[in-house]
Design a protein around this motif. Sequence first.
Motif, PDB file in Angstrom:
ATOM      1  N   LEU A 126      64.646  69.977  15.358  1.00  0.00           N
ATOM      2  CA  LEU A 126      63.950  71.007  16.346  1.00  0.00           C
ATOM      3  C   LEU A 126      62.844  71.814  15.705  1.00  0.00           C
ATOM      4  O   LEU A 126      61.984  72.151  16.377  1.00  0.00           O
ATOM      5  N   GLY A 127      63.115  71.841  14.502  1.00  0.00           N
ATOM      6  CA  GLY A 127      61.586  72.476  14.130  1.00  0.00           C
ATOM      7  C   GLY A 127      60.364  71.888  13.989  1.00  0.00           C
ATOM      8  O   GLY A 127      59.417  72.398  14.503  1.00  0.00           O
ATOM      9  N   ALA A 128      60.336  70.272  13.835  1.00  0.00           N
ATOM     10  CA  ALA A 128      59.313  69.532  13.890  1.00  0.00           C
ATOM     11  C   ALA A 128      58.810  69.837  15.575  1.00  0.00           C
ATOM     12  O   ALA A 128      57.586  69.736  15.668  1.00  0.00           O
ATOM     13  N   HIS A 129      59.924  69.751  16.510  1.00  0.00           N
ATOM     14  CA  HIS A 129      59.680  69.699  17.660  1.00  0.00           C
ATOM     15  C   HIS A 129      59.176  70.866  18.320  1.00  0.00           C
ATOM     16  O   HIS A 129      58.051  71.048  19.217  1.00  0.00           O
ATOM     17  N   ASP A 134      57.184  76.220  23.262  1.00  0.00           N
ATOM     18  CA  ASP A 134      57.856  77.062  23.550  1.00  0.00           C
ATOM     19  C   ASP A 134      59.377  76.905  22.925  1.00  0.00           C
ATOM     20  O   ASP A 134      59.950  76.149  22.691  1.00  0.00           O
ATOM     21  N   ARG A 135      59.502  78.289  22.307  1.00  0.00           N
ATOM     22  CA  ARG A 135      60.905  78.178  21.494  1.00  0.00           C
ATOM     23  C   ARG A 135      61.962  79.002  22.072  1.00  0.00           C
ATOM     24  O   ARG A 135      62.942  79.727  21.385  1.00  0.00           O
ATOM     25  N   THR A 136      61.977  79.042  23.377  1.00  0.00           N
ATOM     26  CA  THR A 136      63.124  79.887  23.992  1.00  0.00           C
ATOM     27  C   THR A 136      64.577  79.130  23.615  1.00  0.00           C
ATOM     28  O   THR A 136      65.526  80.121  23.342  1.00  0.00           O
ATOM     29  N   VAL A 137      64.732  77.884  23.372  1.00  0.00           N
ATOM     30  CA  VAL A 137      66.001  77.373  23.085  1.00  0.00           C
ATOM     31  C   VAL A 137      66.216  77.937  21.650  1.00  0.00           C
ATOM     32  O   VAL A 137      67.500  77.822  21.595  1.00  0.00           O
ATOM     33  N   LEU A 138      65.376  78.178  20.897  1.00  0.00           N
ATOM     34  CA  LEU A 138      65.668  78.564  19.599  1.00  0.00           C
ATOM     35  C   LEU A 138      66.420  79.982  19.616  1.00  0.00           C
ATOM     36  O   LEU A 138      67.537  80.164  19.042  1.00  0.00           O
ATOM     37  N   TYR A 139      65.991  80.875  20.536  1.00  0.00           N
ATOM     38  CA  TYR A 139      66.626  82.121  20.794  1.00  0.00           C
ATOM     39  C   TYR A 139      68.096  82.031  21.365  1.00  0.00           C
ATOM     40  O   TYR A 139      68.961  83.006  21.319  1.00  0.00           O
ATOM     41  N   GLU A 140      68.000  81.149  22.341  1.00  0.00           N
ATOM     42  CA  GLU A 140      69.360  80.861  22.766  1.00  0.00           C
ATOM     43  C   GLU A 140      70.531  80.590  21.820  1.00  0.00           C
ATOM     44  O   GLU A 140      71.348  80.846  22.239  1.00  0.00           O
ATOM     45  N   LEU A 141      69.945  79.554  20.947  1.00  0.00           N
ATOM     46  CA  LEU A 141      70.994  79.223  19.962  1.00  0.00           C
ATOM     47  C   LEU A 141      71.399  80.671  19.145  1.00  0.00           C
ATOM     48  O   LEU A 141      72.562  80.675  18.850  1.00  0.00           O
ATOM     49  N   ALA A 142      70.347  81.255  18.822  1.00  0.00           N
ATOM     50  CA  ALA A 142      70.743  82.520  18.060  1.00  0.00           C
ATOM     51  C   ALA A 142      71.689  83.372  18.384  1.00  0.00           C
ATOM     52  O   ALA A 142      72.180  84.280  18.038  1.00  0.00           O
ATOM     53  N   ASN A 143      71.477  83.583  19.877  1.00  0.00           N
ATOM     54  CA  ASN A 143      72.242  84.553  20.680  1.00  0.00           C
ATOM     55  C   ASN A 143      73.439  84.055  21.134  1.00  0.00           C
ATOM     56  O   ASN A 143      74.476  84.697  21.787  1.00  0.00           O
ATOM     57  N   SER A 144      73.922  82.677  20.661  1.00  0.00           N
ATOM     58  CA  SER A 144      75.215  82.268  21.213  1.00  0.00           C
ATOM     59  C   SER A 144      76.372  83.023  20.193  1.00  0.00           C
ATOM     60  O   SER A 144      76.113  83.448  19.049  1.00  0.00           O
ATOM     61  N   GLN A 145      77.509  82.525  20.379  1.00  0.00           N
ATOM     62  CA  GLN A 145      78.657  83.170  19.674  1.00  0.00           C
ATOM     63  C   GLN A 145      79.068  82.021  18.598  1.00  0.00           C
ATOM     64  O   GLN A 145      79.963  82.320  17.870  1.00  0.00           O
ATOM     65  N   SER A 146      78.333  81.072  18.582  1.00  0.00           N
ATOM     66  CA  SER A 146      78.660  79.775  17.554  1.00  0.00           C
ATOM     67  C   SER A 146      78.103  80.108  16.267  1.00  0.00           C
ATOM     68  O   SER A 146      76.977  80.102  16.180  1.00  0.00           O
ATOM     69  N   LEU A 147      78.658  79.916  15.379  1.00  0.00           N
ATOM     70  CA  LEU A 147      78.142  80.345  13.956  1.00  0.00           C
ATOM     71  C   LEU A 147      77.332  79.091  13.680  1.00  0.00           C
ATOM     72  O   LEU A 147      76.403  79.153  13.071  1.00  0.00           O
ATOM     73  N   ASP A 165      54.003  79.649   9.103  1.00  0.00           N
ATOM     74  CA  ASP A 165      54.725  80.459  10.265  1.00  0.00           C
ATOM     75  C   ASP A 165      55.765  81.127   9.905  1.00  0.00           C
ATOM     76  O   ASP A 165      56.839  80.453   9.825  1.00  0.00           O
ATOM     77  N   TYR A 166      55.958  82.469   9.655  1.00  0.00           N
ATOM     78  CA  TYR A 166      57.111  83.134   9.090  1.00  0.00           C
ATOM     79  C   TYR A 166      57.706  83.915  10.260  1.00  0.00           C
ATOM     80  O   TYR A 166      58.624  84.622  10.122  1.00  0.00           O
ATOM     81  N   SER A 167      57.151  84.117  11.363  1.00  0.00           N
ATOM     82  CA  SER A 167      57.365  85.093  12.264  1.00  0.00           C
ATOM     83  C   SER A 167      58.853  84.948  12.932  1.00  0.00           C
ATOM     84  O   SER A 167      59.781  85.756  12.914  1.00  0.00           O
ATOM     85  N   CYS A 168      59.285  83.775  13.175  1.00  0.00           N
ATOM     86  CA  CYS A 168      60.668  83.452  13.848  1.00  0.00           C
ATOM     87  C   CYS A 168      61.733  83.730  12.916  1.00  0.00           C
ATOM     88  O   CYS A 168      62.663  84.138  12.988  1.00  0.00           O
ATOM     89  N   THR A 169      61.470  83.357  11.609  1.00  0.00           N
ATOM     90  CA  THR A 169      62.507  83.378  10.255  1.00  0.00           C
ATOM     91  C   THR A 169      62.519  85.016  10.172  1.00  0.00           C
ATOM     92  O   THR A 169      63.749  85.586  10.311  1.00  0.00           O
ATOM     93  N   LEU A 170      61.577  85.760  10.299  1.00  0.00           N
ATOM     94  CA  LEU A 170      61.787  87.372   9.922  1.00  0.00           C
ATOM     95  C   LEU A 170      62.450  87.910  11.182  1.00  0.00           C
ATOM     96  O   LEU A 170      63.478  88.698  11.014  1.00  0.00           O
ATOM     97  N   GLU A 171      62.218  87.385  12.608  1.00  0.00           N
ATOM     98  CA  GLU A 171      62.849  88.220  13.529  1.00  0.00           C
ATOM     99  C   GLU A 171      64.342  87.640  13.528  1.00  0.00           C
ATOM    100  O   GLU A 171      65.241  88.474  13.657  1.00  0.00           O
ATOM    101  N   LEU A 172      64.579  86.482  13.119  1.00  0.00           N
ATOM    102  CA  LEU A 172      65.951  86.078  13.124  1.00  0.00           C
ATOM    103  C   LEU A 172      66.936  86.400  11.844  1.00  0.00           C
ATOM    104  O   LEU A 172      68.062  87.103  11.855  1.00  0.00           O
ATOM    105  N   ALA A 173      66.221  86.676  10.599  1.00  0.00           N
ATOM    106  CA  ALA A 173      66.601  87.554   9.484  1.00  0.00           C
ATOM    107  C   ALA A 173      66.965  88.913   9.846  1.00  0.00           C
ATOM    108  O   ALA A 173      67.928  89.263   9.512  1.00  0.00           O
ATOM    109  N   GLU A 174      66.164  89.301  10.561  1.00  0.00           N
ATOM    110  CA  GLU A 174      66.526  90.932  11.075  1.00  0.00           C
ATOM    111  C   GLU A 174      67.806  91.063  11.976  1.00  0.00           C
ATOM    112  O   GLU A 174      68.757  91.746  11.906  1.00  0.00           O
ATOM    113  N   LYS A 175      67.830  89.884  12.981  1.00  0.00           N
ATOM    114  CA  LYS A 175      68.793  90.041  13.823  1.00  0.00           C
ATOM    115  C   LYS A 175      70.257  89.740  13.353  1.00  0.00           C
ATOM    116  O   LYS A 175      71.086  90.192  13.555  1.00  0.00           O
TER     117      LYS A 175
END
Length: 239
Positions: A126-129, A134-147, A165-175
């Motif tokens: 996923l990272g390479a791809h 578009d990274r929408t699927v990444l946020y869909e996974l993050a918003n799921s209830q699955s660990l 590129d650190y932006s997504c990591t920092l967003e998810l870390a905050e989340k």
Amino acid sequence: MEQSLVVKIKKELDRCIEPEKREFYPKFFQAFPGGYGEGDKFLGVRVPFQRKIAQKYYRQISFEEIETLLQDPYHERRSTGLFLLINKYEKAKTDSEKNTAVEVYLRNIDGVNNWDLVDVTAPKILGAHLMDRDRTVLYELANSQSLWKQRIAVLTTFYFIKNGDYSCTLELAEKFLEHEHDLMHKAVGWMLREIGKRDYNTEYQFLTKHYRKMPRTMLRYAIEHFEEPIRQAFLKGEI
């Protein structure tokens, strides 16, 4: 009826079974009742053997056959299927092949259900791809209830980090600052540490803003490579 290559791979895995590992792995990966890997089944095959088998067969195996392995109840068969999929993705000569590999991964993501399976695949597939897509699927996974889907989201960004590129990591870390599970605390702390290896100021600024909310494990992972006086100042709340 299973495809012949799937049968061959299963037989080769069976020849690599170590009884002591078969006994150890369910405890190590918490496959017992109430554990994070509850219900998983193990053959007792070490990872180097799985990688070797995947390297041997990835050229001729089809995505359909890989999918059969990804749906297997045994952990090591799914793991070998994932190594095959990584090889398929990394050696693909066309975007169509890469897209198919990602589709197979996402379609069978429920079987990527322990930290070892997540950590080896999320950045490399996923990272390479998603690096330039578009990274929408990444946020869909993050918003799921699955660990595991949440951990996949975080570990996917390891590839981004390696490419500056650190932006997504920092967003998810905050989340996930107040996530309840230790495995997410470790994952987020690890990715923050990886940012710090490349850009100390970016990690430091993020931590000064958020470290008081962090679970202790997350913070310890994040500051592991800091100079000792700074590390102690964070741990004592003196920053």
